[in-house]
Design a protein around this motif. Structure first.
Motif: not given
Ligand code: ATP
Ligand code: MG
Length: 224
Positions: A26-32, A42-50, A219-224
């Motif tokens: 997970l990289k610098d993820a922000d959400l509200n 959503s996002g590819p396998s290994g992108s950090g969703k779980s 994608e790759a730990g980041r929220i797009q």
């Protein structure tokens, strides 16, 4: 004004393995997420969703960053506080269901109610209502090994909702079921949301994504 149920600021998660090998899941993820919202991730396998779900559900701690539940910073909360959050406020469906193998479907679902003031009859009735809503009333006495994969998935879902949580976290909750069962799950989620509750769902299903009003792609730990 809409209330923020979940807010994440600059969340990072680093997994360290042997010999200096590390993964930034997970990289610098922000959400509200506002109360009464259905968020689909959503996002590819290994992108950090779980990984993101595990942190927001307080099953794992972030390496850095903060997350807030109704404005309360849970990233600095103690284990007792986090256990109470998990027990009272949220329901979780894991990618691997995690049912109790020695309990039947009805007992699995009513399990989270044992710590409440409900008596056994009330607990069973509540669990039965949920079993019906996922189309499994006739499987109440089956143990997990006597259920199909999709049936186990729906029992896990019913269990996650039985104590009327404020937020439901679910990781690919319809990955193992057909269209008819998925429709039931969508209806169940919609009803849950209409009661003012919040959904944070990881799913690639078009149907679930369409029903959600907030979308987030990783994608790759980041929220797009
Ligand atoms: N305990 C761990 N130790 C080391 N690396 C881990 C650990 N858990 C996950 N990872 C790595 O972190 C990254 C994100 O994993 P995560 O499980 O969050 O992905 P995901 O988006 O849920 O993928 P999927 O769609 O396959 O379930 C992956 O590259 C994974 O290999
Ligand atoms: Mg995953």
């Amino acid at each position: 004004m809409n209330q923020s149920v979940l807010k994440a600021v600059n969340l990072n998660k680093r997994y360290t393995l042997g010999r200096g090998h590390e993964v930034w899941a997970l990289k610098d993820a922000d959400l509200n997420v506002e109360k009464g919202t259905w968020l689909n991730i959503s996002g590819p396998s290994g992108s950090g969703k779980s990984t993101l779900l595990a942190i927001l559900a307080a099953l794992d701690r972030p390496t850095s960053g903060d997350f807030f539940y109704f404005g309360e910073n849970l990233s600095s909360a103690n284990d007792v506080r986090l256990a109470r959050y998990r027990k009272d406020k949220i329901g979780i469906v894991f990618q691997e269901y995690q049912l109790f193998e020695e309990l039947n479907a009805l007992e699995n679902i009513s399990m989270p109610l044992v710590v409440t003031s409900m008596n056994k009859k009330q607990r069973q009735e509540k669990a039965m209502t949920l079993l019906e809503s996922v189309g499994l009333a006739d499987r109440a006495l089956h143990q997990p090994r006597q259920l199909s994969g999709g049936e186990r998935q729906r029992v896990a879902l019913a269990r996650a909702l039985v104590h009327n949580p404020e937020i439901l976290f679910a990781d690919e909750p319809t990955s193992n079921i057909d269209k008819k069962a998925a429709d039931m799950v969508t209806t169940l989620f919609q009803t849950f949301k209409e009661q003012g509750n919040t959904l944070v769902i990881v799913s690639h299903s078009h149907e679930l994504a369409e029903a959600a009003e907030q979308q987030l792609h990783m994608e790759a730990g980041r929220i797009q």
